[in-house]
Motif scaffolding. Structure first.
Motif, PDB file in Angstrom:
ATOM      1  N   UNK A 116       0.941  -1.128  -0.063  1.00 49.27           N
ATOM      2  CA  UNK A 116       0.013   0.107   0.026  1.00 49.27           C
ATOM      3  C   UNK A 116       0.986   1.324   0.093  1.00 49.27           C
ATOM      4  N   UNK A 117       2.063   1.208   0.846  1.00 51.21           N
ATOM      5  CA  UNK A 117       2.934   2.367   0.802  1.00 51.21           C
ATOM      6  C   UNK A 117       3.614   2.344  -0.214  1.00 51.21           C
ATOM      7  N   UNK A 118       4.001   1.125  -0.977  1.00 55.88           N
ATOM      8  CA  UNK A 118       4.721   1.450  -2.355  1.00 55.88           C
ATOM      9  C   UNK A 118       3.736   1.994  -3.443  1.00 55.88           C
ATOM     10  N   UNK A 119       2.419   1.350  -3.503  1.00 57.13           N
ATOM     11  CA  UNK A 119       1.531   1.980  -4.495  1.00 57.13           C
ATOM     12  C   UNK A 119       1.443   3.653  -4.104  1.00 57.13           C
ATOM     13  N   UNK A 120       1.275   4.251  -3.087  1.00 61.03           N
ATOM     14  CA  UNK A 120       1.377   5.610  -2.592  1.00 61.03           C
ATOM     15  C   UNK A 120       2.453   6.057  -3.259  1.00 61.03           C
ATOM     16  N   UNK A 121       3.566   5.631  -3.256  1.00 60.81           N
ATOM     17  CA  UNK A 121       4.863   6.336  -3.391  1.00 60.81           C
ATOM     18  C   UNK A 121       4.845   6.404  -5.133  1.00 60.81           C
ATOM     19  N   UNK A 122       4.308   5.212  -5.812  1.00 63.92           N
ATOM     20  CA  UNK A 122       4.213   5.467  -7.112  1.00 63.92           C
ATOM     21  C   UNK A 122       3.279   6.198  -7.533  1.00 63.92           C
ATOM     22  N   UNK A 123       1.975   6.576  -6.775  1.00 63.45           N
ATOM     23  CA  UNK A 123       1.540   7.695  -7.301  1.00 63.45           C
ATOM     24  C   UNK A 123       1.881   9.162  -7.336  1.00 63.45           C
ATOM     25  N   UNK A 124       2.825   9.145  -6.091  1.00 64.76           N
ATOM     26  CA  UNK A 124       3.570  10.478  -5.538  1.00 64.76           C
ATOM     27  C   UNK A 124       4.658  10.630  -6.951  1.00 64.76           C
ATOM     28  N   UNK A 125       5.292   9.698  -7.443  1.00 70.60           N
ATOM     29  CA  UNK A 125       6.153   9.682  -8.481  1.00 70.60           C
ATOM     30  C   UNK A 125       5.563  10.432  -9.676  1.00 70.60           C
ATOM     31  N   UNK A 126       4.352  10.157 -10.145  1.00 70.57           N
ATOM     32  CA  UNK A 126       3.581  10.684 -11.112  1.00 70.57           C
ATOM     33  C   UNK A 126       3.097  12.264 -10.839  1.00 70.57           C
ATOM     34  N   UNK A 127       2.420  12.209  -9.480  1.00 67.51           N
ATOM     35  CA  UNK A 127       2.003  13.693  -9.294  1.00 67.51           C
ATOM     36  C   UNK A 127       3.145  14.863  -9.075  1.00 67.51           C
ATOM     37  N   UNK A 128       4.385  14.112  -8.896  1.00 66.63           N
ATOM     38  CA  UNK A 128       5.491  15.039  -8.490  1.00 66.63           C
ATOM     39  C   UNK A 128       5.716  15.718  -9.783  1.00 66.63           C
ATOM     40  N   UNK A 129       5.444  15.135 -10.883  1.00 69.30           N
ATOM     41  CA  UNK A 129       5.822  15.992 -12.312  1.00 69.30           C
ATOM     42  C   UNK A 129       5.098  17.124 -12.306  1.00 69.30           C
ATOM     43  N   UNK A 130       3.732  17.295 -11.712  1.00 74.85           N
ATOM     44  CA  UNK A 130       2.937  18.685 -11.828  1.00 74.85           C
ATOM     45  C   UNK A 130       3.247  19.457 -10.437  1.00 74.85           C
ATOM     46  N   UNK A 131       3.340  18.590  -9.535  1.00 74.58           N
ATOM     47  CA  UNK A 131       3.365  19.360  -8.288  1.00 74.58           C
ATOM     48  C   UNK A 131       4.824  20.277  -7.955  1.00 74.58           C
TER      49      UNK A 131
END
Ligand code: UPG
Ligand code: MN
Length: 663
Positions: A116-131
């Motif tokens: 679950x934490x791994x999944x969240x970090x994967x989502x963050x790696x995508x969101x970071x491109x905009x954030x």
């Protein structure tokens, strides 16, 4: 000397070959001027790439300093008490530091070893491109999306309403996906196809038993690691160190150890920043600020650690958990604070340097006086996290949160329970007149015990009255009841009818005695060690011996004066040359009764000493010896013994008469 020079991060020194260097610098300067001339004279028309051209020019003019790489370690332990949607907000705030991205690497250590934490970090790696570009363009602060979007009025001042709403919606959708996954406890097969890392998890993996998992989510060195503006992204790594039930994982320290090893292979930066997952960066310049210390030409050799001040964003009105901004260390606040902070502050903070010294007396004061109130007459605290709504509500209402069966809570509950039991028990005994003493003698103890009980009212509530999840679990309550019962069962804590000072005094006497004996020479029969052993037995079996020095308590079963005479007699009876033994009795009570008891003992000694020597009597205190019924005593001793018993009783009767009488 050379080694330490090489290890320095930054220094200005005069070196050889300066002429060659100046020539090289001159050619670089000419090169730069030529490039700028080229950019300025070949400017494209508007709409034909002028913006990009100007951007290139800016990038060439902008000189990025020669900054060191920084590895940022974030530790998380449990996806349920440390929600992954908040953990990634922390990670995103760190990735968005105002620092060259190619020099930043963020590592997330997951001690929960959770997909679950791994999944969240994967989502963050995508969101970071905009954030990250959003934060940098509008100079956003704080750079944790969770923290930023929880403040509602901020976007008006920024003048970016449209982009703000766009990013906010993106973030909220992501958070919802993560929270839903955490709630269901699993990741859909569709998502699992999106990153090879998901393959690490199979049905056998548990948080305490799994292989090491290291996944580079963003590789800063790769060409693809760019945000939506084409700017390099920081490196982002997921790590779950290997865990096996037979090896202790050593909590956060163990995680940091693994992080150092893993990061040394991937980025190996000379500067490490460590952040807990329940914190976030509230200042995008923190790294640069800290580097002012590390790169200082004069100070850098002496500075290895910089602690940034912490702010707390969720302190309740009365601050019931005592959270505050404190930086303290092992130094004496008086010595190091002198001239820097006020005397009152020095005094206030000194408690942090003294906590270790302070904790034993504190435990002593919350337990022993209360215990002695019922047993004898008078004497002159993995943190639980706010993760669900009920808990958050209780926090706001300032209701103390327990909930888990932590050993700390057992200590707190035991102390609280012990004090209320002692107060009630002690008061009823005083009322019933059991101690046979004026009630004001107990006042200090009753006040102390009563104050502890008042302070502990929230604990009694949490143990007995509350029904919510934050109450003290019944296992803790039961354990504390068990300990309190033990305290009453175990006579070792305080011998019956002994005051606190008595028992301390007896202990001291024992030490002094054995010390004195070790120093002595010319031992005749028994070895010194044997004697020391016996002397300590003696003192501990007759701990009441020093009662006389403090309180004059006449109980009917053990007249102290009889005990005193018995102790004196046993000491006089050591297997040691009598002419080398002198026994002194100090009577701080200055009592004729004690004097009378000693006089009786001196007469009795004439019979007692030869008697015990002949028959090897043990123990050598007549009171102790005759208080036990004896079997197997040799026949010849028996007759004499009977007569001794009688004279001991005679002496006891006399003493009791004098002790109880009107004197
Ligand atoms: O087995 C473990 C247990 C904890 N943690 C992490 O350690 C950090 C601190 O734990 P927490 O329960 O939040 O403790 P706190 O009392 O809030 O934190 C303070 O106390 C900790 C232990 O003394 C210090 O490490 C922290 O820096 C300090 O802020 C968190 O990020 C946890 O995820 C792990 O990585 N592995
Ligand atoms: Mn914490």
């Amino acid at each position: 000397m050379e080694i330490s020079h090489r290890q320095r991060l930054f220094a200005t020194e005069k070196m050889g070959g300066r002429l060659a260097y100046r020539f090289q610098a001159a050619t670089v300067a000419v090169g730069i001027v030529l490039v700028l001339y080229y950019r300025a004279t070949r400017l494209p028309a508007a709409g034909e790439g002028r913006a990009a051209w100007v951007g290139m020019l800016a990038a060439e003019v902008w000189h990025e300093e020669n900054l060191p790489g920084v590895d940022i370690f974030v530790c998380t332990a449990d996806p349920h008490s440390e929600p992954p949607s908040l953990v990634i907000s922390t990670v995103l705030s760190l990735m968005a530091y105002n620092y060259p991205s190619e020099k930043l690497s963020v590592y997330l250590s997951d001690d929960g070893g959770s997909i679950l934490t791994f999944y969240a970090l994967w989502e963050a790696s995508m969101f970071a491109k905009k954030w990250i570009p959003f934060c940098k363009r509008y100079n956003i602060e704080p750079r944790s999306p969770a923290a930023l979007f929880s403040e509602s009025e901020r976007q008006q001042n920024l003048g970016c309403t449209k982009e703000w709403s766009f990013i906010k919606d993106l973030y909220e959708d992501m958070r919802e996906r993560i929270d839903t996954a955490v709630m269901s406890g699993k990741i859909t097969e569709e998502i699992k196809l999106k990153h090879k890392g998901f393959k690490e998890w199979n049905s056998e993996i548990t948080s305490n038993n799994h292989q090491p998992i290291v996944q580079i989510m963003i590789d800063g060195k790769s060409r693809n690691a760019v945000d939506d503006n084409g700017t390099t992204l920081p490196t982002l790594v997921y790590m779950a160190r290997e865990k096996r039930p037979q090896y202790h994982h050593n909590f956060k320290a163990g995680a940091l150890n693994s992080l150092i090893r893993v990061s040394s292979v991937i980025s190996d930066s000379p500067i490490i920043l460590n952040v807990d997952c329940d914190m976030y960066s509230n200042n995008c310049d923190t790294i640069r600020d800290a580097l002012c210390f590390f790169l200082d030409e004069e100070m850098e050799q002496n500075i290895g650690y910089v602690q940034c001040p912490q702010n707390y964003n969720n302190i309740t009105t009365n601050n019931i958990y005592g959270n505050s901004f404190l930086v303290f260390n092992e130094y004496c606040t008086f010595l190091y604070g002198h001239g820097k902070i006020k005397l009152q502050l020095q005094m206030g903070y000194s408690i942090y340097g003294l906590w270790a010294v302070n904790s034993l007396p504190t435990l002593y004061y919350v337990m022993v006086p209360s215990l002695s109130l019922v047993r004898a007459p008078p004497i002159p605290k993995v943190t639980t996290k706010v993760s669900d709504n009920d808990e958050a509500k209780r926090y706001e209402q300032e209701t103390l949160e327990f909930g888990s069966s932590s050993p700390e809570y057992v200590i707190i509950a035991t102390v609280a329970l012990l004090n209320i039991v002692c107060l009630v028990g002690g008061l009823s005994q005083i009322m019933a007149g059991i101690w046979n003493m004026p009630w004001n003698v107990f006042l200090p103890q009753v006040i102390l015990c009563g104050m502890i009980v008042i302070t502990n009212i929230p604990i009694y509530e949490a143990m007995l009255l509350r029904k919510d999840k934050g109450r003290i679990p019944s296992s803790v309550t039961l354990a504390s009841i068990g300990f309190v019962m033990l305290a009453f069962l175990n006579r070792l804590i305080l011998p019956n009818n002994t005051t606190i000072c008595d028992s301390l005094d007896a202990h001291k006497t024992r030490q002094e005695r054995s010390h004195g004996l070790n120093d002595s020479n010319g031992v005749e029969s028994d070895s010194v060690r044997e004697m020391a052993k016996r002397s300590s037995e003696l003192v501990s079996t007759s701990a009441a011996s020093s009662q006389l020095a403090l309180t004059r308590r006449m109980t009917h079963t053990q007249p102290p004066n009889l005990v005193i005479s018995s102790v004196l007699l046993s000491v006089m009876a050591y297997s040691y040359m009598s002419e080398k033994i002198s026994v002194y009795l100090s009577d701080d009570g200055c009592s004729i009764l004690t004097f009378y008891a000693i006089w009786e003992a001196s007469r009795f000694a004439k019979h007692w000493l030869p008697f015990h020597k002949r028959y090897k009597i043990e123990p050598r205190s007549p009171a102790a010896y005759f208080s036990k019924s004896r079997k197997g005593v040799t026949i010849c001793a028996a007759k004499k013994e009977r007569s001794f018993k009688c004279s001991t009783f005679d002496m006891a009767t006399d003493l009791r008469f004098w002790g109880a009488g009107p004197a």
